[in-house]
Design a protein around this motif. Structure first.
Motif, mmCIF file in Angstrom:
data_model
loop_
_atom_site.group_PDB
_atom_site.id
_atom_site.type_symbol
_atom_site.label_atom_id
_atom_site.label_comp_id
_atom_site.label_asym_id
_atom_site.label_seq_id
_atom_site.Cartn_x
_atom_site.Cartn_y
_atom_site.Cartn_z
ATOM 1 N N GLU A 1 0.840 -1.202 0.000
ATOM 2 C CA GLU A 1 0.000 0.000 0.000
ATOM 3 C C GLU A 1 0.866 1.238 0.000
ATOM 4 O OE1 GLU A 1 -4.107 -1.552 2.125
ATOM 5 O OE2 GLU A 1 -2.723 -0.291 3.242
ATOM 6 N N LEU A 2 0.458 2.177 -0.856
ATOM 7 C CA LEU A 2 1.169 3.456 -0.912
ATOM 8 C C LEU A 2 0.126 4.570 -0.917
ATOM 9 C CD1 LEU A 2 3.592 2.603 -3.870
ATOM 10 C CD2 LEU A 2 4.284 2.869 -1.495
ATOM 11 N N LYS A 3 0.500 5.670 -0.264
ATOM 12 C CA LYS A 3 -0.409 6.815 -0.302
ATOM 13 C C LYS A 3 0.193 7.844 -1.245
ATOM 14 C CE LYS A 3 -3.134 9.793 2.663
ATOM 15 N NZ LYS A 3 -3.335 10.414 3.941
ATOM 16 N N VAL A 4 -0.324 7.915 -2.435
ATOM 17 C CA VAL A 4 0.242 8.802 -3.454
ATOM 18 C C VAL A 4 -0.878 9.431 -4.271
ATOM 19 C CG1 VAL A 4 2.469 7.673 -3.833
ATOM 20 C CG2 VAL A 4 0.463 6.859 -5.038
ATOM 21 N N ASN A 5 -0.516 10.536 -4.889
ATOM 22 C CA ASN A 5 -1.403 11.138 -5.889
ATOM 23 C C ASN A 5 -0.922 10.587 -7.227
ATOM 24 O OD1 ASN A 5 -2.767 12.747 -7.683
ATOM 25 N ND2 ASN A 5 -2.418 14.646 -6.551
ATOM 26 N N ILE A 6 -1.426 9.414 -7.568
ATOM 27 C CA ILE A 6 -0.834 8.697 -8.695
ATOM 28 C C ILE A 6 -1.086 9.392 -10.033
ATOM 29 C CG2 ILE A 6 -2.696 7.040 -9.218
ATOM 30 C CD1 ILE A 6 -0.342 4.942 -9.288
ATOM 31 N N ASP A 7 -2.228 10.061 -10.165
ATOM 32 C CA ASP A 7 -2.490 10.809 -11.408
ATOM 33 C C ASP A 7 -1.413 11.857 -11.627
ATOM 34 O OD1 ASP A 7 -6.154 10.911 -11.604
ATOM 35 O OD2 ASP A 7 -4.666 9.436 -12.230
ATOM 36 N N SER B 1 1.067 11.828 -14.900
ATOM 37 C CA SER B 1 1.113 12.955 -15.849
ATOM 38 C C SER B 1 2.487 13.621 -15.839
ATOM 39 C CB SER B 1 0.009 13.973 -15.560
ATOM 40 O OG SER B 1 -0.135 14.191 -14.203
ATOM 41 N N LEU B 2 3.111 13.664 -14.674
ATOM 42 C CA LEU B 2 4.463 14.240 -14.612
ATOM 43 C C LEU B 2 5.451 13.381 -15.395
ATOM 44 C CD1 LEU B 2 5.938 16.623 -13.263
ATOM 45 C CD2 LEU B 2 6.587 15.068 -11.422
ATOM 46 N N SER B 3 5.307 12.055 -15.276
ATOM 47 C CA SER B 3 6.193 11.136 -16.011
ATOM 48 C C SER B 3 6.013 11.324 -17.511
ATOM 49 C CB SER B 3 5.874 9.677 -15.664
ATOM 50 O OG SER B 3 5.933 9.487 -14.286
ATOM 51 N N ILE B 4 4.752 11.442 -17.930
ATOM 52 C CA ILE B 4 4.488 11.631 -19.365
ATOM 53 C C ILE B 4 5.084 12.952 -19.829
ATOM 54 C CG2 ILE B 4 2.680 11.938 -21.107
ATOM 55 C CD1 ILE B 4 0.953 9.987 -19.484
ATOM 56 N N PHE B 5 5.000 13.978 -18.984
ATOM 57 C CA PHE B 5 5.577 15.275 -19.339
ATOM 58 C C PHE B 5 7.087 15.156 -19.511
ATOM 59 C CE2 PHE B 5 6.171 19.692 -19.748
ATOM 60 C CZ PHE B 5 7.208 20.084 -18.920
ATOM 61 N N VAL B 6 7.725 14.478 -18.581
ATOM 62 C CA VAL B 6 9.189 14.313 -18.653
ATOM 63 C C VAL B 6 9.573 13.521 -19.904
ATOM 64 C CG1 VAL B 6 11.141 13.156 -17.530
ATOM 65 C CG2 VAL B 6 9.577 14.535 -16.168
ATOM 66 N N ALA C 1 -1.016 17.517 -14.647
ATOM 67 C CA ALA C 1 -0.207 17.464 -13.427
ATOM 68 C C ALA C 1 -0.575 18.623 -12.500
ATOM 69 C CB ALA C 1 1.281 17.505 -13.783
ATOM 70 N N VAL C 2 -0.714 19.798 -13.077
ATOM 71 C CA VAL C 2 -1.071 20.974 -12.270
ATOM 72 C C VAL C 2 -2.467 20.801 -11.671
ATOM 73 C CG1 VAL C 2 -1.615 23.435 -12.421
ATOM 74 C CG2 VAL C 2 0.444 22.558 -13.533
ATOM 75 N N PHE C 3 -3.392 20.334 -12.491
ATOM 76 C CA PHE C 3 -4.773 20.161 -12.038
ATOM 77 C C PHE C 3 -4.858 19.149 -10.896
ATOM 78 C CE2 PHE C 3 -9.296 20.113 -12.291
ATOM 79 C CZ PHE C 3 -9.693 18.790 -12.111
ATOM 80 N N THR C 4 -4.172 18.020 -11.068
ATOM 81 C CA THR C 4 -4.266 16.963 -10.051
ATOM 82 C C THR C 4 -3.539 17.380 -8.770
ATOM 83 O OG1 THR C 4 -2.401 15.846 -11.115
ATOM 84 C CG2 THR C 4 -4.591 15.013 -11.600
ATOM 85 N N ASN D 1 -6.101 19.815 -7.092
ATOM 86 C CA ASN D 1 -7.460 19.379 -6.759
ATOM 87 C C ASN D 1 -7.596 17.953 -6.240
ATOM 88 O OD1 ASN D 1 -8.773 21.830 -7.786
ATOM 89 N ND2 ASN D 1 -8.008 21.105 -9.750
ATOM 90 N N ILE D 2 -6.609 17.125 -6.448
ATOM 91 C CA ILE D 2 -6.757 15.725 -6.036
ATOM 92 C C ILE D 2 -5.848 15.462 -4.839
ATOM 93 C CG2 ILE D 2 -6.663 13.307 -6.810
ATOM 94 C CD1 ILE D 2 -8.532 14.822 -8.583
ATOM 95 N N LYS D 3 -6.408 14.846 -3.816
ATOM 96 C CA LYS D 3 -5.597 14.529 -2.628
ATOM 97 C C LYS D 3 -4.969 13.145 -2.822
ATOM 98 C CE LYS D 3 -8.155 17.252 0.656
ATOM 99 N NZ LYS D 3 -9.336 17.272 1.441
#
Lengths: 499, 148
Positions: free
Chosen positions: B8-14, B18-23, B58-61, B64-66
């Motif tokens: 189990e991991l607590k992450v904002n996976i979105d 999206s950051l990975s895709i940007f890179v 990435a900015v949106f998530t 707005n996303i926890k």
């Protein structure tokens, strides 16, 4: 013309030819159902068997394989979420969810009936209006192909109503993946990193198998070891296994529209059943009264895909028989079959060999009937795979994915690509990225790039070429209208407060 | 392996996707510098569009996303590793032996009740698939020793 049709009937209606049509259809269904074995491969494998036959018999066999394999792809797409052919990728969107809801047999029967209607419509078009359609197809040049690709890509908006950004990212990822390999204009390798096997680009079938099937298997591994509820009730009888009257009323417009879309797409050289099924699916969703059900087991979505992809069988032969221009890879192999038997496609083929040509076209009608009979028998057998324990189904599907990906070119790089796309599909789908948009990008990306670059070469760099040509302008207007309409629908849906 | 073994991991996976895709878009955009102008034209358009949309996401998530708890079944991770190992051994040792072993490993991973039946089914299915592909469809599957 009617004398020639009667001559064709009398030529094709022999015991030998009918037997060959049934054999070809049966073989086609098996080839289509097995992931990694494409329609093209099935036809190519059987061309040598036709050397010793008379031309009409040989063509009847090959036509049966072509028709059967396009339908056959729906079987694995519906039962195990593995599109047997690229033409069935849109069938997985709703076919497999129907299986998960216990409607596997209903899905198979609906796919069969839709394939029959689409197939007969396509052959009907081929028989009666081939020459004017071929002339229309010839008027499509690179600008029109580019606009068709862009119009197709706007489907992303329809397919990603939940999150437009995620859908766009998926589509763009797919288009980017399609740029890997040799550049179509200059001919230099792009993003291949010296890997020779990537010079031809990312192969579509392993990518499809990975995104849909292997990703699904990764998900299944963590599920309880229980028999999947692929169907409820009995395999025999009609209750629950065929569309009800209410469902027929829902799908009748789709059944009418989808073969037309498939036929139009099919007559365009280079645009195949995979594009036809996705475009048809999107149009069905756009026009449906219950679009939110698409992707969750909507019978309309299934009908749209299957009716369109089978109508391509007949329509793809329009440019082949009338102009000698194959409409897709499968008809290109059929061209080889025609040449082997001394038949040269083109304007004179119908005049010089009417009994053979019309006999071949009529054999496609008979192949659809054979598909119906064999399909109904098969529907009692295919769903038995759902009775298998998940623990056994997982390694079987994985081995089929691996072997199917390997079989395309005897190449392990394709298998690795399949596994990597499987991982990608698993990650993306778990975060609600619509995989359909990725596939759309991979399929339409090459058409978009080729069309754009060739158009710019034709116009010496001027973008006005897309508005100067009437057909291109019409397609551009349709694209703009379609985009605005879809965005407006999403905006209205999101601004209405939920109950 | 027990059903309850999860990571189990607590992450904002979105955000991370999206950051990975940007890179990745930026990296591949850099690679297009080495292409001829015509060859680079279309990929550049796509990579710019991909970079912008993934950055927007990435900015949106992030705003707005926890972060949420994501659980990975360890069996899924093991299955993926086993699949890669299977493909590698398929290329080196032929089709039959690795396929039978792969079946057995997966059945063991899933705590399949009747292992004797499972081994029998593994053997039978592997032989059927081998025969069908290599003898009927003429797909030359690798054989043991073919890599020597």
């Amino acid at each position: 013309m009617f004398e020639n049709i009667f001559a064709g009937f009398s030529s094709i209606l022999t015991i030998t030819n009918i037997t060959l049509i049934f054999l070809g259809t049966f073989a086609g269904i098996i080839v289509g159902a097995l992931p990694g074995l494409s329609t093209t491969m099935g036809i190519a494998l059987c061309v040598p068997f036709t050397f010793g036959m008379d031309p009409l018999s040989g063509l009847a066999l090959l036509g049966g394989i072509y028709n059967g394999s396009v339908y056959g792809g729906s079987i694995s797409a519906i039962l195990i979420r593995t599109p047997g052919t690229a033409a069935s990728c849109a069938t997985t969107f709703d076919g497999y969810p129907m299986t998960q809801k216990g409607q596997g047999v209903l899905a198979l029967n609906t796919a069969l009936i839709s394939s029959l209607i689409g197939g007969i419509f396509g052959v009907f078009v081929l028989l009666f209006i081939a020459p004017p359609l071929a002339a229309f197809a010839l008027s499509f040049g690179p600008p029109e192909y580019f606009m068709i690709a862009v119009l197709g890509l706007t489907i992303i908006i329809t397919l990603s109503e939940e999150s437009l950004l995620k859908g766009l990212i998926g589509g763009l990822l797919g288009v980017f993946v399609a740029t890997i390999g040799f550049d179509p204009i200059v001919g230099i390798p792009r993003f291949t990193f010296g890997i020779v096997e990537l010079y031809d680009g990312i192969p579509l079938i392993p990518a499809l198998i990975g995104l849909f099937s292997f990703a699904q298997v990764i998900r299944l591994i963590g599920k309880k070891d229980s028999i999947d509820e692929g169907f409820k009730g009995s395999l025999k009888g009609t209750k629950g296994n065929f569309p009800s009257w209410k469902e027929w009323k829902t799908i009748r417009k789709t059944l009418f529209r989808s073969p037309i879309i498939g036929t139009i797409v099919g007559i365009l050289p280079g645009a195949g059943a995979d594009i036809a099924s996705i475009v048809s699916y999107s149009e069905a969703k756009r026009n449906s009264l219950t679009p939110e059900q698409f992707g969750t087991g909507s019978i309309e979505g299934l009908v749209a895909s299957e009716a369109a992809n089978n109508s391509v069988v007949g329509s793809s032969l329009v440019p082949l028989l009338t102009l000698g221009v194959p409409g897709n890879a499968a008809s290109a192999v059929l061209l080889g079959g025609l040449l082997i038997h001394g038949l040269f496609p083109g304007p004179f083929l119908f005049a010089e060999n009417p009994s053979v040509v019309y006999g071949f076209i009529i054999s496609l009608f008979i192949a659809n009937v054979a598909m119906l009979i064999l399909g109904f028998v098969g529907v009692r057998v295919f769903p038995l795979v759902l009775k298998m324990s998940t623990s056994l189904l997982i390694p079987v599907i994985t081995v089929l994915c691996v072997t199917g990906s390997y079989a395309i070119n005897n190449n392990f790089t394709h298998v690795v690509i399949m596994l990597l796309f499987g991982l990608l599909g698993y990650v993306l789908e778990s975060q609600k990225f619509p995989l359909a948009t990725v596939i759309l990008g991979i399929i339409l990306g090459p058409m978009a790039e080729n069309g754009l670059m060739q158009s710019l070469v034709m116009s010496r760099g001027s973008w006005m070429i897309f508005v100067e040509r009437p057909l291109s302008l019409a397609l551009l207007s349709l694209t703009v209208f379609s985009t605005v309409y879809s965005l407006r629908k999403i905006y209205i849906k999101k601004s209405v407060p939920s109950k | 392996m027990s059903e309850t073994e999860v990571l189990e991991l607590k992450v904002n996976i979105d955000f991370y996707i999206s950051l990975s895709i940007f890179v990745v878009s930026c990296v591949f955009f850099f690679f297009t510098k080495g292409f001829e102008e015509d060859a680079a034209f279309f990929p550049k358009i796509i990579l710019v569009a991909l970079g912008l949309t993934s950055l927007a996401m990435a900015v949106f998530t992030k705003k707005n996303i926890k972060p949420e708890i994501i659980s990975f079944d360890l069996r899924s991770i093991f299955f993926v590793i086993a699949s890669f190992a299977y493909v590698f051994s398929f290329s080196k040792f032929g089709f039959l032996l690795p396929t039978v072993l792969f079946f057995v490993i997966i059945l063991k991973l899933r705590d399949y009740n009747n292992m004797k039946k499972g081994i029998f089914i593994s053997l039978g299915t592997s032989i059927c698939i081998y025969y069908f592909f290599s003898r009927i469809l003429f797909v030359p599957l690798p054989r043991l020793g073919s890599w020597f």
